[in-house]
Design a protein around this motif. Sequence first.
Motif, PDB file in Angstrom:
ATOM      1  N   LYS A  72      50.679   7.158   9.577  1.00 58.69           N
ATOM      2  CA  LYS A  72      49.476   6.734  10.195  1.00 58.69           C
ATOM      3  C   LYS A  72      50.482   5.150   9.037  1.00 58.69           C
ATOM      4  O   LYS A  72      50.259   5.220   7.788  1.00 58.69           O
ATOM      5  CB  LYS A  72      48.407   7.510   9.926  1.00 58.69           C
ATOM      6  N   LEU A  73      50.465   4.150  10.103  1.00 58.27           N
ATOM      7  CA  LEU A  73      51.096   3.369   9.187  1.00 58.27           C
ATOM      8  C   LEU A  73      49.903   2.426   7.670  1.00 58.27           C
ATOM      9  O   LEU A  73      50.704   2.099   6.767  1.00 58.27           O
ATOM     10  CB  LEU A  73      51.661   2.259  10.630  1.00 58.27           C
ATOM     11  N   SER A  74      48.994   2.445   8.659  1.00 60.16           N
ATOM     12  CA  SER A  74      47.709   1.717   7.544  1.00 60.16           C
ATOM     13  C   SER A  74      47.573   2.282   5.983  1.00 60.16           C
ATOM     14  O   SER A  74      47.983   1.942   5.064  1.00 60.16           O
ATOM     15  CB  SER A  74      46.658   1.659   7.692  1.00 60.16           C
ATOM     16  N   LEU A 130      57.711   3.069  10.737  1.00 64.15           N
ATOM     17  CA  LEU A 130      56.232   3.753  11.123  1.00 64.15           C
ATOM     18  C   LEU A 130      56.077   2.055  12.320  1.00 64.15           C
ATOM     19  O   LEU A 130      56.120   2.008  13.304  1.00 64.15           O
ATOM     20  CB  LEU A 130      55.687   3.781  10.013  1.00 64.15           C
ATOM     21  N   SER A 131      56.491   0.847  11.308  1.00 59.50           N
ATOM     22  CA  SER A 131      56.215  -0.536  11.860  1.00 59.50           C
ATOM     23  C   SER A 131      57.108  -1.141  13.254  1.00 59.50           C
ATOM     24  O   SER A 131      56.589  -1.574  13.539  1.00 59.50           O
ATOM     25  CB  SER A 131      56.063  -1.479  10.483  1.00 59.50           C
ATOM     26  N   ARG A 134      55.809   1.627  16.017  1.00 61.67           N
ATOM     27  CA  ARG A 134      54.152   0.737  16.360  1.00 61.67           C
ATOM     28  C   ARG A 134      54.796  -0.258  16.807  1.00 61.67           C
ATOM     29  O   ARG A 134      54.134  -0.422  17.957  1.00 61.67           O
ATOM     30  CB  ARG A 134      53.238   1.155  15.235  1.00 61.67           C
ATOM     31  N   GLU A 135      55.850  -1.070  16.400  1.00 56.48           N
ATOM     32  CA  GLU A 135      55.808  -2.498  17.819  1.00 56.48           C
ATOM     33  C   GLU A 135      55.909  -2.253  19.261  1.00 56.48           C
ATOM     34  O   GLU A 135      56.030  -2.741  20.176  1.00 56.48           O
ATOM     35  CB  GLU A 135      56.681  -3.354  16.690  1.00 56.48           C
ATOM     36  N   GLU A 137      55.692   1.030  20.565  1.00 58.30           N
ATOM     37  CA  GLU A 137      55.114   1.707  21.273  1.00 58.30           C
ATOM     38  C   GLU A 137      54.238   0.356  21.700  1.00 58.30           C
ATOM     39  O   GLU A 137      53.385   0.250  23.124  1.00 58.30           O
ATOM     40  CB  GLU A 137      54.155   2.461  20.376  1.00 58.30           C
ATOM     41  N   LEU A 138      53.891  -0.655  21.195  1.00 57.59           N
ATOM     42  CA  LEU A 138      52.977  -1.683  21.736  1.00 57.59           C
ATOM     43  C   LEU A 138      53.484  -2.812  22.663  1.00 57.59           C
ATOM     44  O   LEU A 138      52.999  -2.879  23.868  1.00 57.59           O
ATOM     45  CB  LEU A 138      52.250  -2.583  20.646  1.00 57.59           C
TER      46      LEU A 138
END
Length: 159
Positions: A72-74, A130-131, A134-135, A137-138
């Motif tokens: 979980k990135l956050s 992770l960033s 997630r980028e 994936e987005l």
Amino acid sequence: MPSIAPDWDLKPKVQKIGPEVEKLRPVLVQLQPEKWTAAGAPEAYEKQYKDCLTAIGYVQNAAGRLAEQPAKLSLAVETLVRLESLVQMASSVSQAVRRYQNPAIADLLDGEISAAGASRDWLRQHVTDLSILREKELSVAEQEAQKCRAQTLHQGNRK
């Protein structure tokens, strides 16, 4: 593109953070910040000292939650920010100890600060990985959404 290790590989690394920062506490509780102020130190050092003790718990709490959800990135960002903040505050307190209490104790504190921050490099890389993931994936999701929109518009024009 970086890959993220499975949770079972990440969890033990995250679980090390709490005990690493806890090693700061025994050194910190031996300090005497009230004497620093009496010796001419700014009162801000005493506040930083108290904030350091509190921040240990914050880091441990964030790391505990991250251990449950290591991808979980956050949570990874929160843990890193709290760890960086603790290390920075403790380093400032160490300067006060060196100047207003005892240089040998400051050396001991510096050693524990270094140990407390042992996971920082790994955690920084984990946040970066992770960033990036997630980028990516987005980006893929946005491309797929664009394809769906184009198909829907194209089908609507046929009618």
